[in-house]
Design a protein around this motif. Structure first.
Motif, short mmCIF file in Angstrom:
data_model
loop_
_atom_site.label_atom_id
_atom_site.label_comp_id
_atom_site.label_asym_id
_atom_site.label_seq_id
_atom_site.Cartn_x
_atom_site.Cartn_y
_atom_site.Cartn_z
N ILE A 87 0.84 -1.20 0.00
CA ILE A 87 0.00 0.00 0.00
C ILE A 87 0.88 1.26 0.00
O ILE A 87 0.60 2.23 -0.72
CB ILE A 87 -0.94 -0.01 1.21
CG1 ILE A 87 -1.97 -1.14 1.08
CG2 ILE A 87 -1.65 1.33 1.37
CD1 ILE A 87 -2.89 -1.28 2.28
N SER A 88 1.95 1.24 0.78
CA SER A 88 2.86 2.39 0.78
C SER A 88 3.48 2.59 -0.59
O SER A 88 3.65 3.72 -1.05
CB SER A 88 3.96 2.18 1.83
OG SER A 88 3.40 2.01 3.12
N LEU A 134 1.08 4.13 -3.13
CA LEU A 134 0.83 5.54 -2.82
C LEU A 134 2.04 6.41 -3.16
O LEU A 134 1.90 7.48 -3.76
CB LEU A 134 0.46 5.69 -1.35
CG LEU A 134 -0.86 5.07 -0.89
CD1 LEU A 134 -1.03 5.25 0.61
CD2 LEU A 134 -2.04 5.68 -1.64
N ASN A 160 3.34 7.23 -7.10
CA ASN A 160 2.63 8.17 -7.94
C ASN A 160 2.90 9.63 -7.58
O ASN A 160 2.37 10.53 -8.23
CB ASN A 160 1.12 7.91 -7.86
CG ASN A 160 0.74 6.60 -8.53
OD1 ASN A 160 0.91 6.42 -9.72
ND2 ASN A 160 0.23 5.67 -7.74
N TRP A 199 -4.65 9.52 -9.06
CA TRP A 199 -3.70 8.49 -8.66
C TRP A 199 -4.39 7.20 -8.26
O TRP A 199 -3.79 6.13 -8.27
CB TRP A 199 -2.83 8.99 -7.52
CG TRP A 199 -3.57 9.24 -6.24
CD1 TRP A 199 -4.09 10.43 -5.83
CD2 TRP A 199 -3.86 8.29 -5.21
NE1 TRP A 199 -4.70 10.29 -4.62
CE2 TRP A 199 -4.58 8.98 -4.21
CE3 TRP A 199 -3.61 6.94 -5.05
CZ2 TRP A 199 -5.04 8.37 -3.06
CZ3 TRP A 199 -4.06 6.32 -3.90
CH2 TRP A 199 -4.76 7.03 -2.93
N CYS A 200 -5.70 7.28 -7.90
CA CYS A 200 -6.41 6.07 -7.50
C CYS A 200 -6.49 5.06 -8.64
O CYS A 200 -6.51 3.85 -8.41
CB CYS A 200 -7.81 6.41 -7.02
SG CYS A 200 -7.83 7.47 -5.56
N LEU A 231 -3.23 2.63 -8.90
CA LEU A 231 -2.75 1.90 -7.73
C LEU A 231 -2.09 0.58 -8.11
O LEU A 231 -1.05 0.22 -7.59
CB LEU A 231 -3.90 1.65 -6.76
CG LEU A 231 -4.35 2.84 -5.90
CD1 LEU A 231 -5.52 2.46 -5.03
CD2 LEU A 231 -3.20 3.34 -5.04
#
Length: 875
Positions: A52-53, A56, A59, A98-99, A102
């Motif tokens: 997850i990091s 995020l 991007n 940015w979503c 992912l």
């Protein structure tokens, strides 16, 4: 399970052997289920958090140089910036778009075919990914068979339940019932494990054969299809005999003109330019500091026209002395260093002490280079040793000055140090194993006694901590140390350094991580037992292996799952890049220098893959529960390393998958260890009827390995002459003159070259002859020793045969020099009996495949193909 092994390893040495081999009276099984679940959830949480990091951080525009450095190096910045659509958002940060990006790093791994991937990123990267896919092809069917057949067979037996009824203080978990430990002695259920052992071995052999065959074909296709590569026409010759009458380069030219007259093109001697390289680095350092000071001064001057010039103290100990002008100081320092560079460069080129008894010999065809590199050049085997030259960027220049005796002495010393290192590292491995026993942990750390009462803390120390500490020891400390030792051995290329460092690392992992963790809980006490009863070692090993399944599952999760997630997150490069960018970067040149684009660490990657093949094959029959953890590792590793190859890694070299035989051999070793382990287990289970049926498996594995070694391995060590001819046919119009010029000249000499340098090409190529020796370079006046050609038995056609080679070497398009002497008259050759215009003579067709470098014309005469050769490694 862990405390069971620790209890086994702390038996008193004075106990009889018969008692030691009765586990029902001495062992207590641990509740390893909670330990395994604790380690599982810790690693799952870490892995998901890292991913997850990553999705995020990757991007954010300020992190583009961390997560896409390869694209910056290749000039593909626009493609990176496409991750952010609008220009204004790119400077403020990424908005809601940015979503949608992912998980694009997963989807991007499937957008290129294998052939396109090989063309863009090289065969090394493609075969590395194929190794991960090979692990999936191997272990997914094994996992299915283990889940459908072996686990039900193990679970439905009652050996551990009966064991507990005899020893009331013995406990076991459901994890233990899934292994072969739950099967009764003399049980007919062991036939299922025997059948699985045969099926797993045959399936592994089939996959290995198919993969070896495909990679071998891809390797040859890749080498033939690569155009304009100097290493395909160049051979490294080492241990040139000493001759006080001529320079090393002249000695090399004389030898190869005599033994390879049709294909020899030119050569380049090796210079020992380490001091020159250090001076160049100093110049670059001071130029960067000067650029930084000037830029800061100009910025202040724009704001304040009367701003003072920057000052500094010349030395740290000049406390009471006045400061000097910083700009003038750096300019004077740079001028002084450049003067030293020119002086040192002149010394390197003009003194024979700097010339190494080695050189790179270039041929006018790949076929000629193959014949030379793969054959014995002299009856004295320690002289004129030839091998394929590696890529110019792959050369490790520090090893080339070593002579034959130094190489052997250094390698002997390194091998002794590696053996000592392996023995020494038994101590930290034993310490890690002792941490799994909470009684031992409390003994060394009494302050932990209150918190260890909590079950979750106990599970953390027993299930997760040993695997974490073992990874820190064997991954963060050992590989850099082994790489330094391997460089000391004298290997001439970075690819060979990585290969032999990986070999040492794999031996360490097998001995210390696998065997060490199986045998050792309390090293020194148990060592006395093995010495007192050495015949118990096979049965001890057979009983200890199932008991270590939980530990290795935990280790796979720590080293395989969390480590792969940390690899893609790049925590340390991310931290160091931003720290350097804030404190040290003042110019764009500084920003490029800290660009965190690193080559893949093959020493660690290949060894990790080999270790997991070993664990999977050994435990596939014994404890099939380990297989899902391995499948997860190979699937996740494939995605991670494909992303890293595309966006991060910038390879230091390309060796055309020469490391695959290393992987193949390690899998064969894993199969043999698996067979021996199963035989030991069946002996422990007293399966007298089925044990003899296991004996053919090691023989079958060794026969298969010898067959692959004979059929496929020569193509990885040598370059077939048939493929060399095909490559020459594909490149017959290639302009190899410009490609080969100064390709293998020492980088320090090339970097220090200026327009004012009037270097003699003969000196750069040949070096300087020893003091008192005769300089055999082409003279300004023709020689009058015409009779030498008659008395020496050399005719004029031999000189004219070299015309095309040496006229292309000069590159002026004419066979005449400035003094009217034909360019083909070379040192050591008898001169022509009379000057002849070569354009009026018909071309001489030599017995070999001679052709011009610029425009190659192939003769129809028969080719010279040696019937046999003593082959060496192809890089």
């Amino acid at each position: 399970m862990t405390s069971l092994l620790c209890r086994f390893l702390t038996l008193q040495p004075e106990m009889p052997t018969e008692v030691m081999l009765k586990p029902a009276t001495r062992f207590k099984m641990a509740k390893s289920e909670l330990d395994l679940l604790t380690s599982f959830w810790i690693n799952v949480v870490l892995t998901v958090s890292f991913l997850i990091s990553y999705v995020l951080l990757k991007n954010l525009p300020l992190n583009f140089r961390v997560y896409y450095p390869r694209r910056y190096l290749k000039g593909l910045v626009e493609r990176v910036d496409d991750l952010v659509n609008s220009e204004d958002k790119r400077h403020r940060g990424v908005g809601w778009r940015w979503c949608s990006n992912l998980f694009d790093w997963i989807l991007s791994t499937w957008r290129t075919t294998e052939m396109e991937f090989i063309e863009q990123y090289g065969l090394d990267s493609a075969v590395l990914l194929r190794t991960y896919l090979f692990g999936l092809k191997l272990f997914v069917p094994l996992m299915i068979w283990g889940s459908v057949v072996l686990i039900p067979v193990n679970t439905t037996d009652t050996e551990l339940q009966n064991f507990q009824s005899v020893e009331s203080n013995v406990t076991y978990s459901r994890v233990d019932t899934l292994s072969i430990a739950n099967v009764h002695d003399l049980s007919e259920r062991l036939w299922a494990h025997l059948l699985a052992s045969y099926l797993f071995t045959i399936w592994t052999i089939i996959l290995l054969y198919i993969e070896y065959s495909r990679i071998s074909k891809r390797r040859l296709q890749y080498i033939v299809s690569r155009k304009q590569r100097p290493e395909h026409f160049t051979v490294l010759v080492r241990h040139v005999p000493k001759d006080t009458s001529m320079s090393v380069g002249e000695k090399i030219r004389e030898f190869f003109q005599e033994n390879h007259p049709e294909h020899y093109h030119t050569h380049q001697v090796v210079f020992n330019a380490r001091k020159l390289h250090k001076l160049i680095k100093k110049v670059e350092k001071y130029e960067g500091e000067l650029e930084l000071i000037v830029k800061a001064y100009e910025a202040r001057k724009d704001a304040d026209p009367e701003a003072s010039r920057p000052t500094l103290k010349k030395h740290w100990y000049h406390i009471c002395m006045p400061k000097s002008d910083a700009i003038d100081f750096y300019k004077d320092k740079i001028a002084q260093l450049k003067k030293e560079v020119r002086s040192e460069r002149k010394n390197v080129l003009s003194h024979s002490d700097y010339v190494v008894k080695a050189g790179f010999v270039t041929f006018n065809s790949c076929w000629g280079a193959a014949v030379c590199a793969q054959s014995l050049q002299s009856g004295e085997c320690t002289k004129w040793m030839t091998e394929w030259a590696c890529e110019p960027r792959d050369v490790y220049w520090r090893s080339l000055p070593l002579n034959y005796m130094q190489l052997n002495a250094y390698r002997l010393i390194v091998n002794l140090l590696v053996v000592a290192l392996i023995i020494f590292f038994f101590i930290p491995v034993a310490f890690v194993q002792s941490l799994a026993n909470l009684d031992t942990l409390i003994k060394y750390f009494p302050f932990l006694k209150p918190i260890i009462r909590w079950s979750i803390v106990r599970s953390f120390f027993q299930g997760y901590l040993p695997g974490l500490l073992l990874r820190i020891i064997v991954v963060l400390i050992l590989p850099p140390l082994l790489r330094v030792l391997t460089k000391f051995e004298g290997h001439v290329s970075y690819s060979k350094i990585d290969k032999y460092a990986a070999l040492k690392y794999y031996i360490f992992m097998v001995v210390n991580v696998f065997f060490g963790n199986v045998f050792i809980g309390s090293l020194f006490e148990q060592l006395r037992q093995y010495i007192a009863a050495p015949t118990t070692i096979p049965k001890t090993f057979g009983f200890s292996v199932p008991m270590k399944a939980t530990f290795f599952m935990s280790y796979i999760m720590v080293d395989g799952w969390s480590a792969n997630a940390a690899e893609i997150l790049r925590l340390w490069p991310l931290f160091w890049y931003h720290v350097s960018d804030f404190f040290f970067v003042r110019t764009e040149k500084d920003r490029v220098k800290i660009l965190p684009a690193s080559p893949p660490d093959y020493t660690v990657i290949l060894t990790r893959l080999s270790l997991y093949f070993l664990l999977g094959l050994v435990y596939a029959v014994i404890s099939p529960l380990i297989l899902p953890f391995l499948v997860m590792f190979f699937a996740f590793g494939y995605l991670v390393y494909r992303n890293q190859i595309i966006n991060v890694y910038e390879p230091r070299y390309e060796c055309a998958a020469s490391f695959w035989p290393f992987i193949h051999r390690n899998i064969i070793i894993a199969l043999i260890i698996k067979h021996l382990t199963i035989i030991g287990l069946f002996s422990l289970k007293q399966a007298v009827a089925s044990t003899p049926f296991l004996l053919p498996l090691p023989v079958l594995t060794i026969v298969f390995h010898l067959h692959c070694r004979q059929k496929f391995l020569p193509a990885f060590k040598n370059f077939p002459l048939q493929e060399a001819i095909r490559k020459d046919n594909l490149e017959f119009n290639a302009d190899t003159v410009n490609m080969l010029e100064k390709s293998y000249l020492h980088p320090a000499i090339q970097l220090s070259s200026t327009e004012s340098d009037d270097d003699d090409p003969g000196t750069v190529r040949n070096g300087t002859p020893p003091r008192g020796g005769k300089d055999h370079r082409r003279s300004e006046a023709p020689s009058n020793n015409y009779g030498d050609s008659v008395t020496s038995g050399k005719s004029f056609w031999m000189n004219s045969r070299a015309t095309s080679i040496h006229s292309n070497e000069v590159g002026n398009g004419s066979i005449y020099g400035s003094n009217g002497i034909p360019n083909h008259v070379q040192v050591g050759d008898p001169p022509a009996l009379f000057p002849v215009d070569a354009s009026l003579c018909p071309p001489v067709q030599p017995r070999g495949r001679a052709h011009h470098l610029g425009s190659r014309s192939w003769p129809s005469s028969r080719r010279f193909e040696p019937s046999h050769a003593s082959f060496r490694n192809l890089p």
